[in-house]
Design a protein around this motif. Sequence first.
Motif, PDB file in Angstrom:
ATOM      1  N   VAL A  18     -15.553  41.248  54.561  1.00  0.00           N
ATOM      2  CA  VAL A  18     -15.797  41.852  55.814  1.00  0.00           C
ATOM      3  C   VAL A  18     -16.621  40.865  56.489  1.00  0.00           C
ATOM      4  O   VAL A  18     -17.655  40.457  55.911  1.00  0.00           O
ATOM      5  N   ASP A  19     -16.332  40.363  57.686  1.00  0.00           N
ATOM      6  CA  ASP A  19     -17.065  39.386  58.329  1.00  0.00           C
ATOM      7  C   ASP A  19     -18.736  39.740  58.503  1.00  0.00           C
ATOM      8  O   ASP A  19     -18.766  40.760  59.153  1.00  0.00           O
ATOM      9  N   GLY A  20     -19.363  38.932  57.949  1.00  0.00           N
ATOM     10  CA  GLY A  20     -20.975  39.165  58.130  1.00  0.00           C
ATOM     11  C   GLY A  20     -21.336  40.567  57.364  1.00  0.00           C
ATOM     12  O   GLY A  20     -22.312  41.014  57.507  1.00  0.00           O
ATOM     13  N   GLY A  21     -20.530  40.764  56.322  1.00  0.00           N
ATOM     14  CA  GLY A  21     -20.877  41.781  55.314  1.00  0.00           C
ATOM     15  C   GLY A  21     -20.436  41.431  53.982  1.00  0.00           C
ATOM     16  O   GLY A  21     -20.507  40.336  53.716  1.00  0.00           O
ATOM     17  N   SER A  22     -19.905  42.664  53.499  1.00  0.00           N
ATOM     18  CA  SER A  22     -19.782  42.440  51.778  1.00  0.00           C
ATOM     19  C   SER A  22     -18.518  41.921  51.435  1.00  0.00           C
ATOM     20  O   SER A  22     -17.428  41.861  52.359  1.00  0.00           O
ATOM     21  N   SER A  23     -18.279  41.479  50.408  1.00  0.00           N
ATOM     22  CA  SER A  23     -17.032  41.170  49.748  1.00  0.00           C
ATOM     23  C   SER A  23     -16.882  41.957  48.479  1.00  0.00           C
ATOM     24  O   SER A  23     -17.821  42.130  47.567  1.00  0.00           O
ATOM     25  N   TYR A  24     -15.450  42.689  48.167  1.00  0.00           N
ATOM     26  CA  TYR A  24     -15.119  43.143  46.961  1.00  0.00           C
ATOM     27  C   TYR A  24     -13.756  42.574  46.464  1.00  0.00           C
ATOM     28  O   TYR A  24     -12.858  42.448  47.293  1.00  0.00           O
ATOM     29  N   THR A  25     -13.783  42.715  45.175  1.00  0.00           N
ATOM     30  CA  THR A  25     -12.339  42.168  44.450  1.00  0.00           C
ATOM     31  C   THR A  25     -12.020  43.567  43.865  1.00  0.00           C
ATOM     32  O   THR A  25     -12.989  43.874  42.807  1.00  0.00           O
ATOM     33  N   TYR A  26     -10.817  43.813  43.632  1.00  0.00           N
ATOM     34  CA  TYR A  26     -10.447  45.064  42.752  1.00  0.00           C
ATOM     35  C   TYR A  26      -9.255  44.642  42.298  1.00  0.00           C
ATOM     36  O   TYR A  26      -8.128  44.096  42.833  1.00  0.00           O
ATOM     37  N   PRO A  27      -8.666  45.382  41.296  1.00  0.00           N
ATOM     38  CA  PRO A  27      -7.384  45.273  40.881  1.00  0.00           C
ATOM     39  C   PRO A  27      -6.178  45.798  41.474  1.00  0.00           C
ATOM     40  O   PRO A  27      -6.641  46.885  42.203  1.00  0.00           O
ATOM     41  N   ALA A  28      -5.037  45.372  41.318  1.00  0.00           N
ATOM     42  CA  ALA A  28      -3.899  45.924  42.234  1.00  0.00           C
ATOM     43  C   ALA A  28      -2.783  45.698  41.486  1.00  0.00           C
ATOM     44  O   ALA A  28      -2.343  44.973  40.517  1.00  0.00           O
ATOM     45  N   SER A  40     -10.302  54.922  47.522  1.00  0.00           N
ATOM     46  CA  SER A  40     -10.155  54.669  46.053  1.00  0.00           C
ATOM     47  C   SER A  40      -8.640  53.857  45.786  1.00  0.00           C
ATOM     48  O   SER A  40      -8.359  53.351  44.660  1.00  0.00           O
ATOM     49  N   ASN A  41      -7.876  54.183  46.845  1.00  0.00           N
ATOM     50  CA  ASN A  41      -6.512  53.665  46.585  1.00  0.00           C
ATOM     51  C   ASN A  41      -5.784  53.073  48.065  1.00  0.00           C
ATOM     52  O   ASN A  41      -5.316  53.748  48.598  1.00  0.00           O
ATOM     53  N   ALA A  42      -6.204  51.906  48.201  1.00  0.00           N
ATOM     54  CA  ALA A  42      -5.694  51.227  49.579  1.00  0.00           C
ATOM     55  C   ALA A  42      -4.384  50.890  49.430  1.00  0.00           C
ATOM     56  O   ALA A  42      -4.017  50.185  48.389  1.00  0.00           O
ATOM     57  N   TRP A  43      -3.480  51.013  50.220  1.00  0.00           N
ATOM     58  CA  TRP A  43      -1.997  50.592  50.335  1.00  0.00           C
ATOM     59  C   TRP A  43      -1.915  49.600  51.491  1.00  0.00           C
ATOM     60  O   TRP A  43      -2.350  49.723  52.700  1.00  0.00           O
ATOM     61  N   VAL A  44      -1.719  48.457  51.105  1.00  0.00           N
ATOM     62  CA  VAL A  44      -1.471  47.286  52.107  1.00  0.00           C
ATOM     63  C   VAL A  44      -0.082  46.451  51.769  1.00  0.00           C
ATOM     64  O   VAL A  44       0.029  46.018  50.454  1.00  0.00           O
ATOM     65  N   TRP A  45       0.534  46.212  52.770  1.00  0.00           N
ATOM     66  CA  TRP A  45       1.936  45.620  52.714  1.00  0.00           C
ATOM     67  C   TRP A  45       2.139  44.441  53.458  1.00  0.00           C
ATOM     68  O   TRP A  45       2.197  44.222  54.624  1.00  0.00           O
ATOM     69  N   PRO A  46       2.137  43.412  52.451  1.00  0.00           N
ATOM     70  CA  PRO A  46       2.729  41.877  53.014  1.00  0.00           C
ATOM     71  C   PRO A  46       3.945  41.992  53.587  1.00  0.00           C
ATOM     72  O   PRO A  46       4.815  42.164  52.333  1.00  0.00           O
ATOM     73  N   MET A  71       0.365  41.745  57.639  1.00  0.00           N
ATOM     74  CA  MET A  71      -0.143  42.565  56.698  1.00  0.00           C
ATOM     75  C   MET A  71      -0.419  43.793  57.313  1.00  0.00           C
ATOM     76  O   MET A  71      -1.263  44.047  58.089  1.00  0.00           O
ATOM     77  N   VAL A  72       0.278  44.913  56.623  1.00  0.00           N
ATOM     78  CA  VAL A  72       0.145  46.393  57.429  1.00  0.00           C
ATOM     79  C   VAL A  72      -0.658  47.350  56.387  1.00  0.00           C
ATOM     80  O   VAL A  72      -0.078  47.437  55.193  1.00  0.00           O
ATOM     81  N   PRO A  73      -1.630  47.914  56.810  1.00  0.00           N
ATOM     82  CA  PRO A  73      -2.257  48.858  56.174  1.00  0.00           C
ATOM     83  C   PRO A  73      -1.802  49.943  56.127  1.00  0.00           C
ATOM     84  O   PRO A  73      -1.280  50.579  57.422  1.00  0.00           O
ATOM     85  N   THR A  74      -1.768  50.785  55.082  1.00  0.00           N
ATOM     86  CA  THR A  74      -1.393  52.371  55.261  1.00  0.00           C
ATOM     87  C   THR A  74      -2.193  53.495  54.709  1.00  0.00           C
ATOM     88  O   THR A  74      -2.958  52.976  53.948  1.00  0.00           O
ATOM     89  N   PHE A  75      -1.849  54.628  54.925  1.00  0.00           N
ATOM     90  CA  PHE A  75      -2.884  55.648  54.488  1.00  0.00           C
ATOM     91  C   PHE A  75      -4.235  55.589  54.654  1.00  0.00           C
ATOM     92  O   PHE A  75      -4.528  55.173  55.820  1.00  0.00           O
ATOM     93  N   ASP A  76      -5.339  55.865  53.776  1.00  0.00           N
ATOM     94  CA  ASP A  76      -6.691  55.924  54.362  1.00  0.00           C
ATOM     95  C   ASP A  76      -7.329  54.562  54.774  1.00  0.00           C
ATOM     96  O   ASP A  76      -8.163  54.504  55.750  1.00  0.00           O
ATOM     97  N   ILE A  77      -6.896  53.436  54.251  1.00  0.00           N
ATOM     98  CA  ILE A  77      -7.234  52.091  54.799  1.00  0.00           C
ATOM     99  C   ILE A  77      -6.937  51.911  56.120  1.00  0.00           C
ATOM    100  O   ILE A  77      -7.599  51.124  56.956  1.00  0.00           O
ATOM    101  N   GLY A  88      -9.442  50.611  44.661  1.00  0.00           N
ATOM    102  CA  GLY A  88     -10.892  50.075  45.117  1.00  0.00           C
ATOM    103  C   GLY A  88     -11.755  51.465  44.941  1.00  0.00           C
ATOM    104  O   GLY A  88     -11.502  52.308  44.256  1.00  0.00           O
ATOM    105  N   LYS A  89     -13.124  51.263  45.336  1.00  0.00           N
ATOM    106  CA  LYS A  89     -14.103  52.288  45.380  1.00  0.00           C
ATOM    107  C   LYS A  89     -14.300  52.724  46.592  1.00  0.00           C
ATOM    108  O   LYS A  89     -14.584  52.084  47.627  1.00  0.00           O
ATOM    109  N   GLU A  90     -14.389  54.162  46.682  1.00  0.00           N
ATOM    110  CA  GLU A  90     -14.259  54.795  47.994  1.00  0.00           C
ATOM    111  C   GLU A  90     -15.608  54.433  48.836  1.00  0.00           C
ATOM    112  O   GLU A  90     -15.802  54.387  50.031  1.00  0.00           O
TER     113      GLU A  90
END
Length: 183
Positions: free
Chosen positions: A122-132, A168-174, A37-43, A160-162
Amino acid sequence: MRRVFTLVGLAGAAMAAPLAAQYSSPAWFVEARVGAMVPTFDIADDIKTGSAFGGTIGYRIGSRLSLLGELDYGKHDDKETETVEVTTTHFMAKVGYALMEPRERGLGVSLNLGAGAVKFDVDGGSSYTYPAINAGAKITYGFTRSIALVLSPQGDIIFGKEEEIGTSNAWVWPVTAGLRFTF
Protein backbone atom coordinates in the motif's frame (compact mmCIF):
# COMPACT_ATOMS: atom_id res chain seq x y z
CA MET A 1 9.16 -20.59 2.47
CA ARG A 2 12.09 -19.66 0.22
CA ARG A 3 13.83 -22.89 1.21
CA VAL A 4 10.76 -24.94 0.13
CA PHE A 5 10.69 -23.23 -3.29
CA THR A 6 14.41 -23.84 -3.72
CA LEU A 7 14.07 -27.55 -2.90
CA VAL A 8 11.04 -27.95 -5.21
CA GLY A 9 12.91 -26.18 -8.01
CA LEU A 10 16.02 -28.33 -7.61
CA ALA A 11 13.96 -31.53 -7.50
CA GLY A 12 12.02 -30.48 -10.59
CA ALA A 13 15.20 -29.63 -12.48
CA ALA A 14 16.77 -32.98 -11.53
CA MET A 15 13.72 -34.86 -12.85
CA ALA A 16 13.25 -32.62 -15.89
CA ALA A 17 16.59 -33.14 -17.64
CA PRO A 18 16.31 -36.92 -18.24
CA LEU A 19 12.64 -36.65 -19.24
CA ALA A 20 13.23 -33.79 -21.65
CA ALA A 21 16.06 -35.67 -23.37
CA GLN A 22 13.42 -38.03 -24.77
CA TYR A 23 11.83 -35.26 -26.82
CA SER A 24 13.35 -33.54 -29.80
CA SER A 25 11.33 -30.32 -29.57
CA PRO A 26 12.61 -27.30 -27.63
CA ALA A 27 12.16 -27.53 -23.89
CA TRP A 28 12.70 -24.01 -22.44
CA PHE A 29 10.34 -21.08 -22.95
CA VAL A 30 9.84 -17.57 -21.61
CA GLU A 31 6.80 -15.31 -21.77
CA ALA A 32 6.34 -11.56 -21.51
CA ARG A 33 2.74 -10.40 -20.97
CA VAL A 34 0.57 -7.34 -20.24
CA GLY A 35 -3.10 -7.06 -19.31
CA ALA A 36 -5.38 -6.48 -16.33
CA MET A 37 -5.34 -7.52 -12.68
CA VAL A 38 -8.97 -8.07 -11.63
CA PRO A 39 -9.90 -8.29 -7.92
CA THR A 40 -13.12 -10.14 -7.02
CA PHE A 41 -15.23 -10.82 -3.92
CA ASP A 42 -14.31 -8.92 -0.71
CA ILE A 43 -11.01 -7.44 -1.94
CA ALA A 44 -12.93 -5.81 -4.82
CA ASP A 45 -14.63 -3.58 -2.22
CA ASP A 46 -11.25 -1.98 -1.52
CA ILE A 47 -9.25 -1.96 -4.77
CA LYS A 48 -10.09 -1.42 -8.42
CA THR A 49 -9.06 -3.43 -11.47
CA GLY A 50 -5.57 -2.34 -12.47
CA SER A 51 -2.88 -2.88 -15.05
CA ALA A 52 -0.80 -6.04 -15.00
CA PHE A 53 2.63 -7.07 -16.26
CA GLY A 54 3.78 -10.68 -16.17
CA GLY A 55 6.51 -13.08 -17.08
CA THR A 56 7.00 -16.83 -17.11
CA ILE A 57 9.98 -19.15 -17.30
CA GLY A 58 8.94 -22.66 -18.28
CA TYR A 59 10.52 -26.03 -18.96
CA ARG A 60 8.79 -28.89 -20.75
CA ILE A 61 9.43 -32.17 -18.95
CA GLY A 62 7.47 -34.34 -21.36
CA SER A 63 5.21 -34.12 -24.35
CA ARG A 64 2.43 -32.62 -22.21
CA LEU A 65 3.91 -31.57 -18.83
CA SER A 66 5.72 -28.32 -18.00
CA LEU A 67 7.20 -26.73 -14.90
CA LEU A 68 6.50 -22.99 -14.66
CA GLY A 69 7.83 -20.13 -12.58
CA GLU A 70 5.59 -17.10 -12.92
CA LEU A 71 5.58 -13.51 -11.75
CA ASP A 72 2.64 -11.14 -12.20
CA TYR A 73 2.70 -7.53 -11.04
CA GLY A 74 -0.44 -5.39 -10.75
CA LYS A 75 -1.14 -1.75 -9.92
CA HIS A 76 -4.51 -0.86 -8.40
CA ASP A 77 -6.14 2.31 -7.11
CA ASP A 78 -8.15 2.19 -3.91
CA LYS A 79 -11.91 2.35 -4.50
CA GLU A 80 -12.77 4.93 -1.87
CA THR A 81 -10.49 7.84 -2.83
CA GLU A 82 -8.74 6.60 -6.00
CA THR A 83 -5.59 8.31 -4.70
CA VAL A 84 -3.87 5.44 -2.87
CA GLU A 85 -2.00 2.98 -5.07
CA VAL A 86 -1.93 -0.69 -4.09
CA THR A 87 0.46 -3.03 -5.88
CA THR A 88 0.14 -6.80 -5.91
CA THR A 89 3.07 -9.02 -6.81
CA HIS A 90 2.27 -12.68 -7.48
CA PHE A 91 5.06 -15.31 -7.25
CA MET A 92 3.92 -18.79 -8.36
CA ALA A 93 5.50 -22.19 -9.01
CA LYS A 94 3.23 -24.31 -11.23
CA VAL A 95 2.78 -27.51 -13.16
CA GLY A 96 1.16 -27.21 -16.60
CA TYR A 97 -0.63 -29.92 -18.55
CA ALA A 98 -1.15 -29.53 -22.32
CA LEU A 99 -4.62 -30.67 -23.40
CA MET A 100 -3.25 -31.32 -26.88
CA GLU A 101 0.25 -32.20 -28.06
CA PRO A 102 2.30 -29.02 -28.57
CA ARG A 103 2.70 -28.07 -32.22
CA GLU A 104 5.17 -25.87 -34.03
CA ARG A 105 2.32 -23.87 -35.56
CA GLY A 106 -1.30 -23.45 -34.58
CA LEU A 107 -3.42 -23.53 -31.45
CA GLY A 108 -2.35 -24.95 -28.10
CA VAL A 109 -4.20 -25.10 -24.77
CA SER A 110 -2.82 -26.07 -21.39
CA LEU A 111 -4.08 -25.94 -17.81
CA ASN A 112 -1.91 -25.10 -14.84
CA LEU A 113 -2.02 -25.40 -11.05
CA GLY A 114 0.40 -24.00 -8.54
CA ALA A 115 1.18 -22.35 -5.26
CA GLY A 116 3.25 -19.45 -4.08
CA ALA A 117 2.82 -16.06 -2.44
CA VAL A 118 1.28 -12.69 -3.15
CA LYS A 119 2.62 -9.44 -1.75
CA PHE A 120 0.35 -6.43 -1.15
CA ASP A 121 2.08 -3.02 -0.99
CA VAL A 122 0.00 0.00 0.00
CA ASP A 123 1.52 3.30 -1.14
CA GLY A 124 2.66 5.15 1.98
CA GLY A 125 1.44 2.28 4.16
CA SER A 126 2.02 -1.31 5.02
CA SER A 127 3.27 -4.28 3.04
CA TYR A 128 1.96 -7.83 3.54
CA THR A 129 2.91 -11.16 1.96
CA TYR A 130 0.56 -14.14 2.09
CA PRO A 131 0.49 -17.73 0.80
CA ALA A 132 -1.61 -18.27 -2.32
CA ILE A 133 -2.77 -20.94 -4.74
CA ASN A 134 -3.25 -20.59 -8.48
CA ALA A 135 -5.26 -22.19 -11.27
CA GLY A 136 -5.35 -21.06 -14.86
CA ALA A 137 -4.82 -21.73 -18.52
CA LYS A 138 -2.37 -20.89 -21.29
CA ILE A 139 -3.87 -20.51 -24.75
CA THR A 140 -1.17 -20.21 -27.40
CA TYR A 141 -1.03 -19.71 -31.11
CA GLY A 142 2.34 -20.66 -32.57
CA PHE A 143 3.59 -18.67 -35.55
CA THR A 144 6.87 -20.58 -35.75
CA ARG A 145 8.65 -23.20 -33.69
CA SER A 146 10.09 -20.41 -31.53
CA ILE A 147 7.41 -17.68 -31.31
CA ALA A 148 3.81 -17.88 -30.13
CA LEU A 149 1.07 -15.53 -29.02
CA VAL A 150 -0.08 -16.43 -25.49
CA LEU A 151 -3.26 -15.59 -23.56
CA SER A 152 -2.93 -16.33 -19.85
CA PRO A 153 -6.11 -16.16 -17.73
CA GLN A 154 -5.19 -17.04 -14.13
CA GLY A 155 -6.94 -17.06 -10.78
CA ASP A 156 -5.03 -16.51 -7.55
CA ILE A 157 -6.59 -17.12 -4.14
CA ILE A 158 -4.65 -15.29 -1.44
CA PHE A 159 -4.98 -16.46 2.16
CA GLY A 160 -4.63 -13.12 3.94
CA LYS A 161 -5.53 -11.72 7.33
CA GLU A 162 -8.85 -9.92 7.56
CA GLU A 163 -7.50 -7.31 9.97
CA GLU A 164 -4.71 -6.40 7.50
CA ILE A 165 -6.36 -6.45 4.06
CA GLY A 166 -10.08 -6.68 4.89
CA THR A 167 -10.58 -10.34 3.94
CA SER A 168 -9.14 -13.76 4.70
CA ASN A 169 -9.32 -14.99 1.09
CA ALA A 170 -8.69 -12.39 -1.57
CA TRP A 171 -9.31 -13.49 -5.17
CA VAL A 172 -7.26 -11.64 -7.78
CA TRP A 173 -7.27 -12.61 -11.48
CA PRO A 174 -4.26 -11.75 -13.66
CA VAL A 175 -5.57 -11.84 -17.24
CA THR A 176 -2.70 -11.11 -19.63
CA ALA A 177 -1.57 -11.61 -23.22
CA GLY A 178 1.85 -11.47 -24.83
CA LEU A 179 4.52 -13.48 -26.55
CA ARG A 180 6.15 -16.83 -25.79
CA PHE A 181 9.68 -17.53 -26.98
CA THR A 182 10.74 -21.19 -27.08
CA PHE A 183 14.34 -22.36 -27.36
